[in-house]
Structures are given as structure tokens and as C-alpha cells.
Design an enzyme around this catalytic site. Structure first.
Site, PDB file in Angstrom:
ATOM      1  CB  CYS A  56      32.615  13.996 -10.756  1.00  0.00           C
ATOM      2  SG  CYS A  56      31.040  15.066 -10.862  1.00  0.00           S
TER       3      CYS A  56
ATOM      4  CG  HIS B   1      32.641  10.910  -8.389  1.00  0.00           C
ATOM      5  ND1 HIS B   1      32.386  11.893  -7.277  1.00  0.00           N
ATOM      6  CD2 HIS B   1      31.674  11.341  -9.268  1.00  0.00           C
ATOM      7  CE1 HIS B   1      31.322  12.555  -7.795  1.00  0.00           C
ATOM      8  NE2 HIS B   1      30.908  12.093  -9.036  1.00  0.00           N
TER       9      HIS B   1
ATOM     10  CG  ASN C 146      27.696  13.683  -7.885  1.00  0.00           C
ATOM     11  OD1 ASN C 146      28.994  14.268  -7.399  1.00  0.00           O
ATOM     12  ND2 ASN C 146      27.516  13.288  -8.823  1.00  0.00           N
TER      13      ASN C 146
HETATM   14  N1  ACO Z   1      11.806  10.189  -8.362  1.00  0.00           N
HETATM   15  C1  ACO Z   1      11.048   9.212  -8.998  1.00  0.00           C
HETATM   16  N2  ACO Z   1      11.229   8.824 -10.329  1.00  0.00           N
HETATM   17  C2  ACO Z   1      12.001   9.159 -10.942  1.00  0.00           C
HETATM   18  C3  ACO Z   1      13.076  10.044 -10.514  1.00  0.00           C
HETATM   19  C4  ACO Z   1      12.940  10.632  -9.340  1.00  0.00           C
HETATM   20  N3  ACO Z   1      13.811  11.316  -8.729  1.00  0.00           N
HETATM   21  N4  ACO Z   1      13.987  10.426 -11.414  1.00  0.00           N
HETATM   22  C5  ACO Z   1      13.611   9.764 -12.511  1.00  0.00           C
HETATM   23  N5  ACO Z   1      12.435   8.964 -12.356  1.00  0.00           N
HETATM   24  C6  ACO Z   1      11.840   8.081 -13.314  1.00  0.00           C
HETATM   25  C7  ACO Z   1      12.190   8.499 -14.627  1.00  0.00           C
HETATM   26  O1  ACO Z   1      11.328   9.505 -15.166  1.00  0.00           O
HETATM   27  C8  ACO Z   1      11.976   7.036 -15.123  1.00  0.00           C
HETATM   28  O2  ACO Z   1      10.517   7.110 -15.415  1.00  0.00           O
HETATM   29  P1  ACO Z   1      10.152   6.369 -16.916  1.00  0.00           P
HETATM   30  O3  ACO Z   1      10.359   4.869 -16.797  1.00  0.00           O
HETATM   31  O4  ACO Z   1       8.549   6.691 -16.866  1.00  0.00           O
HETATM   32  O5  ACO Z   1      10.527   7.121 -17.876  1.00  0.00           O
HETATM   33  C9  ACO Z   1      12.294   6.158 -14.013  1.00  0.00           C
HETATM   34  O6  ACO Z   1      12.270   7.057 -12.699  1.00  0.00           O
HETATM   35  C10 ACO Z   1      13.485   5.219 -14.208  1.00  0.00           C
HETATM   36  O7  ACO Z   1      14.484   6.385 -14.790  1.00  0.00           O
HETATM   37  P2  ACO Z   1      16.041   6.023 -15.090  1.00  0.00           P
HETATM   38  O8  ACO Z   1      16.749   7.125 -15.445  1.00  0.00           O
HETATM   39  O9  ACO Z   1      16.204   4.684 -15.894  1.00  0.00           O
HETATM   40  O10 ACO Z   1      16.463   5.633 -13.518  1.00  0.00           O
HETATM   41  P3  ACO Z   1      17.657   4.965 -13.167  1.00  0.00           P
HETATM   42  O11 ACO Z   1      17.520   3.814 -12.258  1.00  0.00           O
HETATM   43  O12 ACO Z   1      18.697   5.138 -13.950  1.00  0.00           O
HETATM   44  O13 ACO Z   1      18.312   6.247 -12.104  1.00  0.00           O
HETATM   45  C11 ACO Z   1      19.692   8.135 -11.808  1.00  0.00           C
HETATM   46  C12 ACO Z   1      18.585   7.476 -12.422  1.00  0.00           C
HETATM   47  C13 ACO Z   1      19.802   7.737 -10.441  1.00  0.00           C
HETATM   48  C14 ACO Z   1      19.805   9.479 -12.186  1.00  0.00           C
HETATM   49  C15 ACO Z   1      20.973   7.143 -12.436  1.00  0.00           C
HETATM   50  O14 ACO Z   1      20.809   6.876 -14.089  1.00  0.00           O
HETATM   51  C16 ACO Z   1      22.413   7.670 -12.145  1.00  0.00           C
HETATM   52  O15 ACO Z   1      22.711   7.671 -11.132  1.00  0.00           O
HETATM   53  N6  ACO Z   1      22.852   7.922 -13.206  1.00  0.00           N
HETATM   54  C17 ACO Z   1      24.578   8.554 -13.039  1.00  0.00           C
HETATM   55  C18 ACO Z   1      24.392   9.856 -12.768  1.00  0.00           C
HETATM   56  C19 ACO Z   1      25.575  10.553 -12.323  1.00  0.00           C
HETATM   57  O16 ACO Z   1      26.368   9.507 -11.898  1.00  0.00           O
HETATM   58  N7  ACO Z   1      25.737  11.804 -12.537  1.00  0.00           N
HETATM   59  C20 ACO Z   1      26.857  12.495 -12.273  1.00  0.00           C
HETATM   60  C21 ACO Z   1      28.319  12.151 -13.003  1.00  0.00           C
HETATM   61  S1  ACO Z   1      29.557  13.022 -12.141  1.00  0.00           S
HETATM   62  C22 ACO Z   1      29.517  14.788 -12.901  1.00  0.00           C
HETATM   63  O17 ACO Z   1      30.488  14.988 -13.338  1.00  0.00           O
HETATM   64  C23 ACO Z   1      28.681  15.758 -12.242  1.00  0.00           C
END
Ligand code: ACO
Length: 369
Positions: free
Chosen positions: A114, A254, A284
Site C-alpha cells: 500500500c 492511506h 482499502n
Molecule cells: N466480523 C465480525 N467479527 C470479526 C471480523 C468480522 N469481519 N473480523 C474479525 N472478527 C473478530 C475476531 O475473530 C476477533 O474475535 P475473537 O476475539 O473471538 O478472536 C474479534 O473480532 C476482534 O478481532 P481483532 O482482530 O482484535 O479486531 P480489531 O478491532 O483489531 O479489527 C481489523 C480487525 C479491522 C482487521 C484491524 O485490526 C485492522 O484494521 N488492522 C489493520 C489492517 C490493515 O490496515 N491492513 C492493510 C495494510 S495495508 C496493505 O499493505 C494491504
């Protein structure tokens, strides 16, 4: 005489098809409420079968050339930053070069996930300032939907398709891209991967069975990294330009997660309303997110000539970086050019070249053998 690299054209292209959170609710165990509250995303665009990273890149590029009033024949270099290229090779940039008819341009892809668009901008600006080139087309183009595991709720809710492009041109008028920062940390490589399809894990039955052609991510770790480096890179690029945060009118980050944007705003003590966000509409779109957000900020009157703007991004690698620019807009031009109209000629030229190559092979290939 001092040379400056101005951003003189911009364009974006997004697929027609919208995928909403409620549609995702039918595909994986998730809810609109969870996605909106954890990411800020309401919907994203998905490429149709006939669309690809190159086709979106071409549309965005032609719009950017139109705004800049630059003819494809005057482009010296095309950089396509992408995490979802058409092929391992040839480069997506070469496909764009052929389709827009940029006969004199070099073309290559840049892989920094990204952050790719930021790295490409910084490189293009340095090349222009050095005097080596005059006009560079920088594109971020993605069809990440092709690499998303639609059964993995951790990732499938996040990504969308699209492309955005900038035209950079040399000028002796002060302004344009004033500073840039490029950083990486490969020790975090395994936090965000698309592991197979390269030389380490070439496509095989086992890579397919093990889902290694899909994006895999440690969301929590990427989140922590992102909030830290967004702040760091913004401060660094501002300092490098001998400015302070008070001099910045707009930050275009981003678009990965609304909570990352809000945390960065808080850490920087920077007003959230001066940070562009359109993640609710597109999710994203990786390398395309910054140029798409820029195009919309211009449309909405948020970014105007004379404003000082910071573009900041992060991604797999790990990579991160920022670019600071004094926004200029198109340079004064003598004659109107029409890059879209030139496209039919580019298509014809491409066909003739292909046919000629076959004829050459037929007549002279035998003699050579
Ligand atoms: N719907 C419902 N529940 C979900 C979902 C979903 N879509 N996805 C995850 N959960 C659950 C998980 O399983 C977890 O359950 P558990 O506690 O029973 O294990 C719970 O929700 C919390 O999970 P977390 O991973 O802690 O959730 P978080 O609040 O961190 O949000 C997210 C997850 C949205 C992925 C966040 O961590 C994030 O945005 N991270 C950055 C990702 C990013 O920016 N990636 C791109 C980088 S750029 C590139 O190079 C492509």
C-alpha cells in the site's frame, strides 16, 4: 536553475459494482455494525470480469493526462505501484504504456504494497528534480478482490478495487513535491502476505490447497504498526521540508481503517476534519487509495492551489512513507491536447506493431535460424 516537481494532473477509476456490508453478511459471519464500527467501511467496489488492474490504471491515467493537458507522447516514465499486477511479468506499467500510446516512455511496476504510491511519487519527484526527466505518470492500481479469501472475515471485509493517477511535471516555479520519506522493516514481513505465486512458493496443488494465493494478515499487529508509523512519517516529512504541522492544510492518508486515521490524528494533535477520509465508500484500495482520496478532495473543494498537503501511507513489507507537496494544479499550456482521442491511434499502433513483429518473424526469422 532550480527545478521543481509539480503535481499537475490527477485522475481516478473505480469499478461500477458495489459490494455492501449487508451482502458480506451473507458470505461470512459478520455484521454491518461490526464492520462500520471497527473499520469505518460501508461498501467497496469490485472489478468485473472484464476489468483488471491495467484497465483501471489506463482510465485513471488518461483522466490525469487530460487534467494536466499532457499528451501521452510527452510522458518520459510510467510507474505503476501495485500489489495486484496483471502478471509477475510483463509489468502492468508496460501494458498501460502500450494502451495509452506513450511511445517515448520507460515503464515499470513498483512493489511496496500500500505504500507503493508514496514511494513512486517520491522517486518520480527526485528524478524530475535531478533533471533526468520532465514528465512522469505515477499510478496506483489494484484488483485485490482477486486475491481475497472470501471465506476469511478478517480480510475480506477490508479490501476494494480501483486506480488513481498523478502526472508530475518539471517547472522552475517553486512548489510541488518538497520532501519525501521512504522507510521499510522486513522483520515484519510475515504480518501481511500473499505468499505463493513467486519463486519461493510457485503455484502448485499444495499452495492452492493451503490457500497460499490469498492475502493473510495479522490485523492487530498491522494496526499497531500503522498508527505508530503514520505519526512518525508525517512528522518526519514536515520537518524535512523545514515546516511545522501548523503549516499543513490537509493530510491525505492511506485509507485502511478509520480508527487508524483517527488515532493518527489524535497522536499528531491534528484536526480530524483536515484529514481526508473516504474509506466508507471504497474500503482499502491499497496503492490506489491516496490518489482516489486526492481526486475526491479536489472535487469537494478541500484541496486548493497553494495548499500544503501531506500524503502518508503504510503497508506490507513492512513499508511506510510520506510525501509533502505544495499543491499547484495544471501548468499553463499553449495548446489543448486530448489524450482520450489519441487512444484509438494507440490501439492501431499496437496492432500494427504486433502484426509487423509476426511478419518479421515469418520472413527474417527463418533466415536467422
Ligand atoms: N466480523 C465480525 N467479527 C470479526 C471480523 C468480522 N469481519 N473480523 C474479525 N472478527 C473478530 C475476531 O475473530 C476477533 O474475535 P475473537 O476475539 O473471538 O478472536 C474479534 O473480532 C476482534 O478481532 P481483532 O482482530 O482484535 O479486531 P480489531 O478491532 O483489531 O479489527 C481489523 C480487525 C479491522 C482487521 C484491524 O485490526 C485492522 O484494521 N488492522 C489493520 C489492517 C490493515 O490496515 N491492513 C492493510 C495494510 S495495508 C496493505 O499493505 C494491504
Amino acid at each position: 536553475m532550480a527545478r521543481y516537481a509539480h503535481i499537475t494532473g490527477w485522475g481516478m477509476a473505480i469499478p461500477q459494482k458495489v459490494l455492501t456490508n449487508s451482502e458480506l453478511e451473507k458470505m461470512v459471519e459478520t455484521s454491518n455494525e461490526w464492520i462500520v464500527s471497527r473499520t469505518g467501511i460501508s461498501e467497496r467496489r469490485i472489478a468485473s470480469e472484464t476489468e483488471s488492474s491495467a484497465s483501471l490504471a489506463v482510465q485513471a491515467a488518461l483522466k490525469a493526462l487530460e487534467v494536466a493537458n499532457v499528451h501521452p507522447l510527452d510522458v518520459d516514465l510510467i510507474i505503476v505501484a501495485t500489489s495486484s499486477p496483471e502478471h509477475i511479468f510483463p509489468a502492468t506499467a508496460c501494458i498501460v504504456q502500450d494502451q495509452i500510446g506513450a511511445k517515448r516512455a520507460g515503464a515499470f511496476d513498483l512493489s511496496a504494497a500500500c505504500t507503493g504510491f508514496i514511494f513512486a511519487l517520491d522517486l518520480a519527484a527526485a528524478t524530475i528534480r535531478s533533471g533526468a526527466l520532465n514528465t512522469v505518470l505515477v499510478i496506483g492500481a489494484e484488483t485485490l478482490s482477486r486475491f481475497v479469501d472470501w471465506g476469511d472475515r478478517n480480510t475480506c471485509i477490508l479490501f476494494g478495487d480501483g486506480a488513481g493517477a498523478f502526472v508530475l511535471q518539471a517547472s522552475d516555479q517553486p512548489g510541488g513535491i518538497l520532501s519525501g520519506v521512504m522507510r521499510s522493516d522486513g522483520s515484519g514481513a510475515e504480518l501481511l502476505t500473499l505468499a505463493a505465486g513467486g519463486s519461493k512458493y510457485p503455484a502448485s496443488q499444495s499452495t492452492v490447497q493451503n490457500g497460499m494465493h490469498y492475502i493473510r494478515m495479522n490485523g492487530r499487529e498491522v494496526f499497531r504498526f500503522a498508527t505508530r508509523v503514520m505519526t512518525q512519517a508525517t512528522l518526519e516529512v514536515v520537518q524535512k521540508a523545514n515546516l511545522s504541522l501548523q503549516d499543513i492544510q490537509l493530510i491525505i492518508p492511506h485509507q485502511a481503517n478509520q480508527r487508524i486515521i483517527e488515532t493518527a490524528a489524535k497522536n499528531l494533535n491534528f484536526p480530524l476534519e483536515k484529514i481526508v477520509s473516504n474509506i466508507h465508500r471504497y474500503g482499502n484500495t491499497s496503492t490506489a487509495s491516496i490518489p482516489i482520496a486526492t481526486c475526491e478532495a479536489i472535487q469537494e473543494g478541500k484541496l486548493k492551489a497553494g495548499d500544503t498537503v501531506v500524503f502518508v501511507g503504510f503497508g506490507a513489507g513492512l513499508t511506510w512513507g510520506a510525501v509533502l507537496a505544495q499543491w499547484s494544479g495544471p501548468l499553463p499550456a499553449k495548446k489543448r491536447v486530448y489524450p482520450h482521442r489519441y487512444r484509438w491511434f494507440a490501439r492501431l499502433r499496437s496492432r500494427i506493431l504486433r502484426l509487423w513483429r509476426r511478419l518479421e518473424g515469418f520472413f527474417w526469422g527463418k533466415n536467422a535460424a
